[in-house]
Design a protein around this motif. Sequence first.
Motif, PDB file in Angstrom:
ATOM      1  N   SER A  47      -1.087   1.529  41.587  1.00  0.00           N
ATOM      2  CA  SER A  47      -1.033   2.511  42.668  1.00  0.00           C
ATOM      3  C   SER A  47       0.181   3.427  42.548  1.00  0.00           C
ATOM      4  O   SER A  47       0.209   4.508  43.145  1.00  0.00           O
ATOM      5  CB  SER A  47      -1.034   1.816  44.034  1.00  0.00           C
ATOM      6  OG  SER A  47       0.132   1.028  44.216  1.00  0.00           O
ATOM      7  N   ILE A  48       1.188   3.024  41.768  1.00  0.00           N
ATOM      8  CA  ILE A  48       2.389   3.854  41.611  1.00  0.00           C
ATOM      9  C   ILE A  48       2.371   4.599  40.272  1.00  0.00           C
ATOM     10  O   ILE A  48       3.315   5.348  39.963  1.00  0.00           O
ATOM     11  CB  ILE A  48       3.671   2.989  41.732  1.00  0.00           C
ATOM     12  CG1 ILE A  48       4.914   3.855  42.066  1.00  0.00           C
ATOM     13  CG2 ILE A  48       3.901   2.190  40.443  1.00  0.00           C
ATOM     14  CD1 ILE A  48       4.888   4.468  43.428  1.00  0.00           C
ATOM     15  N   ALA A  49       1.325   4.445  39.480  1.00  0.00           N
ATOM     16  CA  ALA A  49       1.302   4.998  38.123  1.00  0.00           C
ATOM     17  C   ALA A  49       1.494   6.508  38.103  1.00  0.00           C
ATOM     18  O   ALA A  49       2.254   7.046  37.285  1.00  0.00           O
ATOM     19  CB  ALA A  49      -0.007   4.628  37.426  1.00  0.00           C
ATOM     20  N   ALA A  50       0.831   7.226  39.008  1.00  0.00           N
ATOM     21  CA  ALA A  50       0.933   8.685  39.007  1.00  0.00           C
ATOM     22  C   ALA A  50       2.347   9.147  39.348  1.00  0.00           C
ATOM     23  O   ALA A  50       2.819  10.164  38.834  1.00  0.00           O
ATOM     24  CB  ALA A  50      -0.073   9.290  39.977  1.00  0.00           C
ATOM     25  N   VAL A  51       3.035   8.400  40.211  1.00  0.00           N
ATOM     26  CA  VAL A  51       4.429   8.719  40.521  1.00  0.00           C
ATOM     27  C   VAL A  51       5.294   8.487  39.292  1.00  0.00           C
ATOM     28  O   VAL A  51       6.130   9.324  38.929  1.00  0.00           O
ATOM     29  CB  VAL A  51       4.942   7.873  41.701  1.00  0.00           C
ATOM     30  CG1 VAL A  51       6.443   8.048  41.896  1.00  0.00           C
ATOM     31  CG2 VAL A  51       4.193   8.236  42.978  1.00  0.00           C
ATOM     32  N   SER A  52       5.105   7.360  38.642  1.00  0.00           N
ATOM     33  CA  SER A  52       5.886   7.036  37.453  1.00  0.00           C
ATOM     34  C   SER A  52       5.701   8.083  36.367  1.00  0.00           C
ATOM     35  O   SER A  52       6.661   8.503  35.704  1.00  0.00           O
ATOM     36  CB  SER A  52       5.491   5.649  36.930  1.00  0.00           C
ATOM     37  OG  SER A  52       6.288   5.270  35.836  1.00  0.00           O
ATOM     38  N   GLN A  53       4.468   8.539  36.182  1.00  0.00           N
ATOM     39  CA  GLN A  53       4.172   9.546  35.167  1.00  0.00           C
ATOM     40  C   GLN A  53       4.810  10.892  35.495  1.00  0.00           C
ATOM     41  O   GLN A  53       5.133  11.673  34.586  1.00  0.00           O
ATOM     42  CB  GLN A  53       2.658   9.698  35.017  1.00  0.00           C
ATOM     43  CG  GLN A  53       1.992   8.470  34.417  1.00  0.00           C
ATOM     44  CD  GLN A  53       0.501   8.403  34.671  1.00  0.00           C
ATOM     45  OE1 GLN A  53      -0.088   9.356  35.201  1.00  0.00           O
ATOM     46  NE2 GLN A  53      -0.126   7.299  34.296  1.00  0.00           N
ATOM     47  N   LEU A  55       7.726  11.271  37.101  1.00  0.00           N
ATOM     48  CA  LEU A  55       9.182  11.189  37.129  1.00  0.00           C
ATOM     49  C   LEU A  55       9.795  11.733  35.842  1.00  0.00           C
ATOM     50  O   LEU A  55       9.211  11.627  34.775  1.00  0.00           O
ATOM     51  CB  LEU A  55       9.634   9.732  37.305  1.00  0.00           C
ATOM     52  CG  LEU A  55       9.544   9.142  38.703  1.00  0.00           C
ATOM     53  CD1 LEU A  55       9.842   7.650  38.649  1.00  0.00           C
ATOM     54  CD2 LEU A  55      10.521   9.827  39.660  1.00  0.00           C
ATOM     55  N   ASP A  56      10.976  12.306  35.968  1.00  0.00           N
ATOM     56  CA  ASP A  56      11.724  12.766  34.807  1.00  0.00           C
ATOM     57  C   ASP A  56      13.141  12.212  34.918  1.00  0.00           C
ATOM     58  O   ASP A  56      14.094  12.930  35.210  1.00  0.00           O
ATOM     59  CB  ASP A  56      11.734  14.298  34.766  1.00  0.00           C
ATOM     60  CG  ASP A  56      12.471  14.837  33.543  1.00  0.00           C
ATOM     61  OD1 ASP A  56      12.613  14.068  32.575  1.00  0.00           O
ATOM     62  OD2 ASP A  56      12.909  15.993  33.585  1.00  0.00           O
ATOM     63  N   LEU A  57      13.248  10.898  34.721  1.00  0.00           N
ATOM     64  CA  LEU A  57      14.528  10.212  34.793  1.00  0.00           C
ATOM     65  C   LEU A  57      14.715   9.462  33.479  1.00  0.00           C
ATOM     66  O   LEU A  57      14.212   8.346  33.300  1.00  0.00           O
ATOM     67  CB  LEU A  57      14.548   9.236  35.982  1.00  0.00           C
ATOM     68  CG  LEU A  57      14.580   9.865  37.377  1.00  0.00           C
ATOM     69  CD1 LEU A  57      14.349   8.805  38.451  1.00  0.00           C
ATOM     70  CD2 LEU A  57      15.906  10.578  37.624  1.00  0.00           C
ATOM     71  N   SER A  58      15.426  10.079  32.550  1.00  0.00           N
ATOM     72  CA  SER A  58      15.463   9.586  31.178  1.00  0.00           C
ATOM     73  C   SER A  58      16.116   8.213  31.042  1.00  0.00           C
ATOM     74  O   SER A  58      15.795   7.462  30.123  1.00  0.00           O
ATOM     75  CB  SER A  58      16.189  10.588  30.282  1.00  0.00           C
ATOM     76  OG  SER A  58      17.512  10.805  30.739  1.00  0.00           O
ATOM     77  N   ASN A 265       9.280  13.380  43.376  1.00  0.00           N
ATOM     78  CA  ASN A 265      10.448  14.237  43.589  1.00  0.00           C
ATOM     79  C   ASN A 265      11.441  13.578  44.548  1.00  0.00           C
ATOM     80  O   ASN A 265      12.662  13.661  44.345  1.00  0.00           O
ATOM     81  CB  ASN A 265      10.007  15.590  44.139  1.00  0.00           C
ATOM     82  CG  ASN A 265      11.163  16.566  44.242  1.00  0.00           C
ATOM     83  OD1 ASN A 265      11.815  16.898  43.270  1.00  0.00           O
ATOM     84  ND2 ASN A 265      11.427  17.035  45.458  1.00  0.00           N
ATOM     85  N   VAL A 266      10.938  12.921  45.574  1.00  0.00           N
ATOM     86  CA  VAL A 266      11.813  12.210  46.511  1.00  0.00           C
ATOM     87  C   VAL A 266      12.580  11.108  45.783  1.00  0.00           C
ATOM     88  O   VAL A 266      13.799  10.965  45.932  1.00  0.00           O
ATOM     89  CB  VAL A 266      11.007  11.624  47.687  1.00  0.00           C
ATOM     90  CG1 VAL A 266      11.886  10.716  48.546  1.00  0.00           C
ATOM     91  CG2 VAL A 266      10.414  12.736  48.535  1.00  0.00           C
ATOM     92  N   VAL A 267      11.854  10.304  45.001  1.00  0.00           N
ATOM     93  CA  VAL A 267      12.485   9.201  44.265  1.00  0.00           C
ATOM     94  C   VAL A 267      13.502   9.739  43.265  1.00  0.00           C
ATOM     95  O   VAL A 267      14.620   9.208  43.145  1.00  0.00           O
ATOM     96  CB  VAL A 267      11.418   8.348  43.547  1.00  0.00           C
ATOM     97  CG1 VAL A 267      12.070   7.316  42.630  1.00  0.00           C
ATOM     98  CG2 VAL A 267      10.520   7.654  44.572  1.00  0.00           C
TER      99      VAL A 267
END
Length: 275
Positions: A47-53, A55-58, A265-267
């Motif tokens: 359920s969080i996969a789309a958020v993880s994808q 994200l841009d946090l290297s 973006n929030v995360v």
Amino acid sequence: MQNTLDGSVGQSALPLVDATTGNVVSGEVTTRGILLFVHGFMDAPESIAAVSQALDLSDWTMLAVDLRALQQKAPGAGTALQGFADATVAALQSCGLTDGHDFVVIGHSMGGQVAELVAARLGDALKGLVLICPAPLQGYPLTAEQQDMFRQRAMTRDPEAIKAGRGRLAPNASGDSMQTLVKTAMETEVDTALFQLDAWTTGDPAGREPSQVNLPVRLVCSDDIFFTPDFLSEHVTPRFSNIQTTHIAEAGHWPHVERPAQVANVVKTFTKRLT
């Protein structure tokens, strides 16, 4: 707070997965930071996969714990929520992740209750906590009518009934996002769903006291008709000493599924401010 995770109480480890790929994690994570996601009632790590994808946090890796593997408490685990927390701690320990990483813990709904309990054990490794439409840690007693409704939802595996029930709480979900919500519910075994239902409605006594998490907390609310912004402001916010709220518009109970880019973006913004 301690420098390392407290040991679990006789609890087997839950599976940890890479939130982007869905692959099971069994060892080293090379990034400095770990975003640990805890899913909600009748949900799953995907359920969080789309958020993880999005994200841009290297220097951060998002992992997710699969609560569905736990159907009963281990002896001495306390409440069911404590049992979930124990098993999450055991998962981190079994993968050797309890030292050398910074953590931001993220929890949705029931997962928000578990996330707070886990975060409180992370000591100096914890950098922040994100709660997405969380159930109050003290629990959420249901009326007889609500109890009957949720038990029926826990027991049905009719995809159309699940779609209708989840659609009422996620009116903006469609296509892939609704498919995810239906799939995760259908893949949750009935006994597991009933155990989870009892867990989040019963809550934990720690929820009747100020939170042990004193570091920054970001509360993500939405247009949810169940855990409304006003409800969260009354029953969740006052327990935290360092909390800010972000509202995601045009999203219901699952903003991370319905509006993943906004939640990402929030995360991302929250995490960058912590480091």
